[in-house]
Write a protein that holds these residues in place. Structure first.
Motif, mmCIF file in Angstrom:
data_model
loop_
_atom_site.group_PDB
_atom_site.id
_atom_site.type_symbol
_atom_site.label_atom_id
_atom_site.label_comp_id
_atom_site.label_asym_id
_atom_site.label_seq_id
_atom_site.Cartn_x
_atom_site.Cartn_y
_atom_site.Cartn_z
ATOM 1 N N SER A 159 10.164 51.848 71.213
ATOM 2 C CA SER A 159 11.590 52.198 70.528
ATOM 3 C C SER A 159 11.587 51.784 69.075
ATOM 4 C CB SER A 159 12.779 51.510 71.375
ATOM 5 O OG SER A 159 12.923 52.083 72.494
ATOM 6 N N LEU A 160 12.021 52.398 68.109
ATOM 7 C CA LEU A 160 11.958 52.082 66.675
ATOM 8 C C LEU A 160 13.193 52.632 66.056
ATOM 9 C CD1 LEU A 160 10.697 54.747 64.737
ATOM 10 C CD2 LEU A 160 8.783 53.993 66.370
ATOM 11 N N ARG A 161 13.436 52.004 64.892
ATOM 12 C CA ARG A 161 14.709 52.266 64.052
ATOM 13 C C ARG A 161 14.023 52.902 62.731
ATOM 14 N NH1 ARG A 161 17.784 48.290 64.683
ATOM 15 N NH2 ARG A 161 19.086 49.220 66.139
ATOM 16 N N VAL A 162 14.587 54.247 62.307
ATOM 17 C CA VAL A 162 14.231 54.481 61.154
ATOM 18 C C VAL A 162 14.888 53.750 59.663
ATOM 19 C CG1 VAL A 162 14.153 56.713 59.554
ATOM 20 C CG2 VAL A 162 14.119 56.717 62.193
ATOM 21 N N VAL A 163 13.989 53.007 59.047
ATOM 22 C CA VAL A 163 14.361 52.517 57.695
ATOM 23 C C VAL A 163 14.029 53.237 56.446
ATOM 24 C CG1 VAL A 163 13.986 50.345 56.595
ATOM 25 C CG2 VAL A 163 13.689 50.276 58.949
ATOM 26 N N LYS A 164 13.139 53.907 56.513
ATOM 27 C CA LYS A 164 12.881 54.722 55.199
ATOM 28 C C LYS A 164 12.355 55.831 55.523
ATOM 29 C CE LYS A 164 10.457 51.972 52.114
ATOM 30 N NZ LYS A 164 9.432 51.589 51.478
ATOM 31 N N LEU A 165 12.583 57.038 54.527
ATOM 32 C CA LEU A 165 12.060 58.353 54.965
ATOM 33 C C LEU A 165 11.158 58.543 53.685
ATOM 34 C CD1 LEU A 165 15.277 60.309 55.961
ATOM 35 C CD2 LEU A 165 13.371 59.617 57.517
ATOM 36 N N GLU A 166 9.871 58.971 53.784
ATOM 37 C CA GLU A 166 8.755 59.392 52.629
ATOM 38 C C GLU A 166 8.240 60.761 53.137
ATOM 39 O OE1 GLU A 166 8.108 57.686 50.148
ATOM 40 O OE2 GLU A 166 9.479 55.857 50.486
ATOM 41 N N GLN A 167 8.082 61.360 52.157
ATOM 42 C CA GLN A 167 7.427 62.659 52.495
ATOM 43 C C GLN A 167 5.919 62.490 52.624
ATOM 44 O OE1 GLN A 167 8.542 65.929 52.868
ATOM 45 N NE2 GLN A 167 10.658 64.983 52.690
#
Length: 86
Positions: free
Chosen positions: A57-65
């Motif tokens: 289980s993980l939490r999204v911290v950052k979005l990168e292409q």
């Protein structure tokens, strides 16, 4: 960003086709619901991936292409990692 792409760029899964297969097989949940490969991922989402006997289980911290090895590890924080005893 699409869920399958996020799993690949963040290096949770090695290949995007594998991420798509996991999603279509019902092995990936986003915020507690089974998610399709095209599900939109946003910062703060909780993603649960079942790898056979192991669940992450993980939490999204950052979005990168695109992300290098170090940047990929900074895209999420692990909430829990469980292995099922057989």
């Amino acid at each position: 960003m699409r869920l399958d792409k996020y799993l690949k760029v963040s290096r949770v899964v090695k290949r995007r086709t594998v991420a798509q297969t996991l999603c279509l097989g019902g092995h990936v949940k986003k915020n507690g619901r089974t998610a399709k490969p095209a599900a939109k991922v946003e910062i703060g989402d909780v993603i649960q991936v079942n790898f056979g006997a192991r669940t992450v289980s993980l939490r999204v911290v950052k979005l990168e292409q695109n992300a290098g090895k170090q940047a990929a590890g900074e895209m999420y924080e692990i909430i829990s990692e469980n292995a099922v005893a057989r």
